[in-house]
Design a protein around this motif. Structure first.
Motif, PDB file in Angstrom:
ATOM      1  N   ALA A 128       0.761  -1.212   0.053  1.00  0.00           N
ATOM      2  CA  ALA A 128      -0.069  -0.243   0.240  1.00  0.00           C
ATOM      3  C   ALA A 128       1.282   1.200  -0.196  1.00  0.00           C
ATOM      4  CB  ALA A 128      -0.440   0.111   0.992  1.00  0.00           C
ATOM      5  N   TYR A 129       1.889   1.055   0.950  1.00  0.00           N
ATOM      6  CA  TYR A 129       3.171   2.072   0.461  1.00  0.00           C
ATOM      7  C   TYR A 129       4.056   2.475  -0.715  1.00  0.00           C
ATOM      8  CZ  TYR A 129       2.772   4.170   5.481  1.00  0.00           C
ATOM      9  OH  TYR A 129       2.509   4.683   6.938  1.00  0.00           O
ATOM     10  N   GLU A 130       4.173   1.064  -1.472  1.00  0.00           N
ATOM     11  CA  GLU A 130       4.973   1.328  -2.529  1.00  0.00           C
ATOM     12  C   GLU A 130       3.601   2.283  -3.079  1.00  0.00           C
ATOM     13  OE1 GLU A 130       7.784  -2.839  -1.653  1.00  0.00           O
ATOM     14  OE2 GLU A 130       5.333  -2.737  -3.487  1.00  0.00           O
ATOM     15  N   ILE A 131       2.714   1.780  -3.450  1.00  0.00           N
ATOM     16  CA  ILE A 131       1.257   2.080  -4.218  1.00  0.00           C
ATOM     17  C   ILE A 131       1.720   3.460  -4.348  1.00  0.00           C
ATOM     18  CG2 ILE A 131      -0.957   2.531  -5.175  1.00  0.00           C
ATOM     19  CD1 ILE A 131      -1.077  -0.654  -4.436  1.00  0.00           C
ATOM     20  N   ALA A 132       1.104   4.420  -2.663  1.00  0.00           N
ATOM     21  CA  ALA A 132       0.673   5.187  -2.432  1.00  0.00           C
ATOM     22  C   ALA A 132       2.254   6.521  -3.038  1.00  0.00           C
ATOM     23  CB  ALA A 132       0.196   6.009  -0.692  1.00  0.00           C
ATOM     24  N   LEU A 133       3.409   6.053  -2.632  1.00  0.00           N
ATOM     25  CA  LEU A 133       4.571   6.899  -3.173  1.00  0.00           C
ATOM     26  C   LEU A 133       4.940   7.120  -4.558  1.00  0.00           C
ATOM     27  CD1 LEU A 133       5.042   6.263   0.517  1.00  0.00           C
ATOM     28  CD2 LEU A 133       7.243   5.522  -0.374  1.00  0.00           C
ATOM     29  N   GLU A 134       4.742   5.932  -5.134  1.00  0.00           N
ATOM     30  CA  GLU A 134       4.386   5.779  -6.565  1.00  0.00           C
ATOM     31  C   GLU A 134       3.369   6.530  -6.966  1.00  0.00           C
ATOM     32  OE1 GLU A 134       3.319   2.748  -9.659  1.00  0.00           O
ATOM     33  OE2 GLU A 134       4.502   1.990  -7.855  1.00  0.00           O
ATOM     34  N   ARG A 135       2.176   6.762  -6.617  1.00  0.00           N
ATOM     35  CA  ARG A 135       1.302   7.680  -7.355  1.00  0.00           C
ATOM     36  C   ARG A 135       1.172   8.985  -7.168  1.00  0.00           C
ATOM     37  NH1 ARG A 135      -4.119   3.670  -8.054  1.00  0.00           N
ATOM     38  NH2 ARG A 135      -2.524   1.598  -8.578  1.00  0.00           N
ATOM     39  N   CYS A 136       1.518   9.360  -5.720  1.00  0.00           N
ATOM     40  CA  CYS A 136       1.583  10.896  -5.805  1.00  0.00           C
ATOM     41  C   CYS A 136       2.735  11.099  -4.704  1.00  0.00           C
ATOM     42  CB  CYS A 136       0.844  10.590  -4.174  1.00  0.00           C
ATOM     43  SG  CYS A 136      -0.956  10.262  -4.575  1.00  0.00           S
ATOM     44  N   SER A 137       3.821  10.671  -5.590  1.00  0.00           N
ATOM     45  CA  SER A 137       5.592  11.838  -5.302  1.00  0.00           C
ATOM     46  C   SER A 137       5.585  12.115  -7.029  1.00  0.00           C
ATOM     47  CB  SER A 137       6.537  10.402  -5.623  1.00  0.00           C
ATOM     48  OG  SER A 137       7.816  11.261  -5.325  1.00  0.00           O
ATOM     49  N   THR A 138       5.153  13.813  -6.793  1.00  0.00           N
ATOM     50  CA  THR A 138       5.520  14.680  -7.417  1.00  0.00           C
ATOM     51  C   THR A 138       6.096  15.760  -7.363  1.00  0.00           C
ATOM     52  OG1 THR A 138       3.615  15.929  -6.719  1.00  0.00           O
ATOM     53  CG2 THR A 138       2.051  14.129  -8.171  1.00  0.00           C
ATOM     54  N   GLU A 139       6.210  16.543  -8.667  1.00  0.00           N
ATOM     55  CA  GLU A 139       6.935  18.247  -8.564  1.00  0.00           C
ATOM     56  C   GLU A 139       6.132  18.786  -7.677  1.00  0.00           C
ATOM     57  OE1 GLU A 139      10.122  20.374  -9.763  1.00  0.00           O
ATOM     58  OE2 GLU A 139       9.542  18.025 -10.547  1.00  0.00           O
ATOM     59  N   ALA A 140       5.491  18.522  -7.472  1.00  0.00           N
ATOM     60  CA  ALA A 140       4.725  20.077  -7.109  1.00  0.00           C
ATOM     61  C   ALA A 140       4.919  19.441  -5.081  1.00  0.00           C
ATOM     62  CB  ALA A 140       3.088  19.905  -6.824  1.00  0.00           C
ATOM     63  N   ALA A 141       4.306  17.590  -5.485  1.00  0.00           N
ATOM     64  CA  ALA A 141       5.395  17.241  -3.725  1.00  0.00           C
ATOM     65  C   ALA A 141       5.831  16.243  -3.571  1.00  0.00           C
ATOM     66  CB  ALA A 141       3.543  17.388  -3.152  1.00  0.00           C
ATOM     67  N   PRO A 142       6.733  15.890  -4.076  1.00  0.00           N
ATOM     68  CA  PRO A 142       7.637  14.895  -3.932  1.00  0.00           C
ATOM     69  C   PRO A 142       7.502  13.870  -2.418  1.00  0.00           C
ATOM     70  CG  PRO A 142       9.079  16.312  -3.551  1.00  0.00           C
ATOM     71  CD  PRO A 142       8.230  17.192  -3.235  1.00  0.00           C
ATOM     72  N   TRP A 143       7.839  13.159  -2.896  1.00  0.00           N
ATOM     73  CA  TRP A 143       7.524  12.289  -1.489  1.00  0.00           C
ATOM     74  C   TRP A 143       8.948  12.033  -1.183  1.00  0.00           C
ATOM     75  CZ3 TRP A 143       5.146  10.175   2.870  1.00  0.00           C
ATOM     76  CH2 TRP A 143       3.775   9.772   3.254  1.00  0.00           C
ATOM     77  N   PHE A 144       9.490  11.272   0.189  1.00  0.00           N
ATOM     78  CA  PHE A 144      11.333  11.733   0.540  1.00  0.00           C
ATOM     79  C   PHE A 144      11.148   9.933   1.340  1.00  0.00           C
ATOM     80  CE2 PHE A 144      10.430  15.485   0.246  1.00  0.00           C
ATOM     81  CZ  PHE A 144      11.819  16.111  -1.075  1.00  0.00           C
ATOM     82  N   VAL A 145      11.681   9.121   1.138  1.00  0.00           N
ATOM     83  CA  VAL A 145      11.898   7.642   1.929  1.00  0.00           C
ATOM     84  C   VAL A 145      13.199   8.274   3.212  1.00  0.00           C
ATOM     85  CG1 VAL A 145      12.701   5.630   2.072  1.00  0.00           C
ATOM     86  CG2 VAL A 145      11.653   6.622   0.109  1.00  0.00           C
ATOM     87  N   ILE A 146      12.952   7.809   3.984  1.00  0.00           N
ATOM     88  CA  ILE A 146      13.996   8.372   5.410  1.00  0.00           C
ATOM     89  C   ILE A 146      14.253   6.884   5.985  1.00  0.00           C
ATOM     90  CG2 ILE A 146      14.873   9.963   7.760  1.00  0.00           C
ATOM     91  CD1 ILE A 146      13.450  11.321   5.117  1.00  0.00           C
ATOM     92  N   PRO A 147      15.642   6.615   5.781  1.00  0.00           N
ATOM     93  CA  PRO A 147      15.840   5.390   6.092  1.00  0.00           C
ATOM     94  C   PRO A 147      15.715   5.650   8.039  1.00  0.00           C
ATOM     95  CG  PRO A 147      17.371   5.538   4.410  1.00  0.00           C
ATOM     96  CD  PRO A 147      16.437   7.339   4.752  1.00  0.00           C
ATOM     97  N   SER A 148      15.359   4.953   8.397  1.00  0.00           N
ATOM     98  CA  SER A 148      14.678   5.091  10.064  1.00  0.00           C
ATOM     99  C   SER A 148      14.539   3.930  11.075  1.00  0.00           C
ATOM    100  CB  SER A 148      12.903   5.094   9.686  1.00  0.00           C
ATOM    101  OG  SER A 148      13.125   6.645   8.852  1.00  0.00           O
ATOM    102  N   ASP A 149      15.878   2.722  10.928  1.00  0.00           N
ATOM    103  CA  ASP A 149      16.021   1.914  11.735  1.00  0.00           C
ATOM    104  C   ASP A 149      16.939   2.178  12.883  1.00  0.00           C
ATOM    105  OD1 ASP A 149      14.721  -0.298  10.382  1.00  0.00           O
ATOM    106  OD2 ASP A 149      16.349  -1.439  10.356  1.00  0.00           O
TER     107      ASP A 149
END
Length: 307
Positions: free
Chosen positions: A244-265
């Motif tokens: 579900a996260y993969e789909i959301a990040l893939e479809r909603c990472s846009t030029e106007a509002a990109p997603w950032f993946v933060i390694p958080s371990d």
């Protein structure tokens, strides 16, 4: 085979042409470029190392020292952003935090937002929708919580819950779910047109790290209040949530509002990286103190003369 060899040679030549000359200093890429989810590309979260530290300090001690230095700059930029709003500047910042349970959304609010003046921040933690919220479109409660001009808003969870848990738990029909991605993109684009800088961070942890953090909550009586037996049930749905996260990040990472993946371990890297992202975006905004709308020298003279 020959054609493939020529293509490889061409790529190598192009790479060599772009490579910096010997002895010439290489400017480090902004963290926002390194962690940004590419627009329009397939996303596989398993390919992202949750323990990595891209462009980060060598260790926790160095990260804490760097955070202290960044804190002064962040506080200055926040004050300038707020000051600029008093003269009509509509700009503000919205930090969206999403991630699996124990990924550190609350910890980020505590350690990162603690660098700012709380009076200029608007923090909202989204829980399950109330009956009133359920009677409105899913973005209704989000719009009510947006930061005002000059503020830094922080969402602990967000409108993305309506395409995450809603997808995993099948709370809405798939046809309705599919439309929500487009609604989110249009909504976020409208925010940027209204002066909102949207910074969306997915706090990426491993399944093993989550297990360890949940066990720590069981081992420590002062952490029992954070534990819910239902968290174990949610772990059984880990693959579905990752999808579900993969789909959301893939479809909603846009030029106007990109997603950032933060390694958080590594919590220290998570805090450093989000602070750095905030700093990069605020520096790009470069808010300025407004000019005085009164006669400064006249006011000084009046005070010196005893008025």
């Amino acid at each position: 085979m020959k054609a493939k060899g020529k293509a490889s040679t061409a790529k190598a030549a192009a790479a060599k042409a772009k490579a910096p000359k010997a002895g010439k200093p290489v400017k480090a890429a902004p963290l926002s470029e390194l962690l940004r989810v590419p627009e329009g590309e397939r996303l596989d979260l398993s390919a992202y190392d949750s323990r990595s530290t891209p462009a980060g300090p060598a260790n926790k001690a160095e990260a804490l020292a760097d955070l202290a230095r960044m804190g002064e700059r962040l506080a200055d930029l926040q004050e300038r952003l707020y000051a600029a709003s008093t003269s009509g500047d509509r700009r503000r910042v919205l930090l969206v935090l999403q991630g699996m349970d124990t990924s550190g959304k609350g910890g980020t609010v505590k350690h990162v937002i603690g660098l700012f003046n709380p009076s200029g921040c608007r923090i909202k933690a989204f829980k399950a929708p109330t009956p009133e919220e359920q009677n409105h479109p899913f973005l209704w409660r989000i719009m009510k919580a947006l930061p005002e001009r000059g503020e830094i808003g922080i969402f602990d969870r967000s409108h993305y819950e309506d395409v995450l848990i809603a997808r995993v738990r099948e709370l809405v029909p798939r046809s309705q779910l599919g439309r929500r991605y487009g609604q989110i993109n249009r909504f976020e684009k409208s925010l940027t047109h209204d002066g909102v800088t949207v910074i969306k961070c997915f706090l990426h942890i491993s399944n093993e790290e989550q297990r360890g953090r949940l066990l720590e909550r069981l081992d420590r009586p002062d952490k029992h209040w954070k534990f819910n037996p239902g968290d174990i049930d949610e772990r059984a749905l880990w693959p579905a949530y990752q999808e579900a996260y993969e789909i959301a990040l893939e479809r909603c990472s846009t030029e106007a509002a990109p997603w950032f993946v933060i390694p958080s371990d590594r919590k220290w890297y998570r805090n450093w990286a989000i602070s750095k992202l905030l700093l990069e975006h605020l520096e790009a905004l470069d808010p300025q103190y407004p000019k005085a709308g009164f006669d400064v020298e006249e006011s000084r003279e009046r005070l010196l003369n005893g008025e």
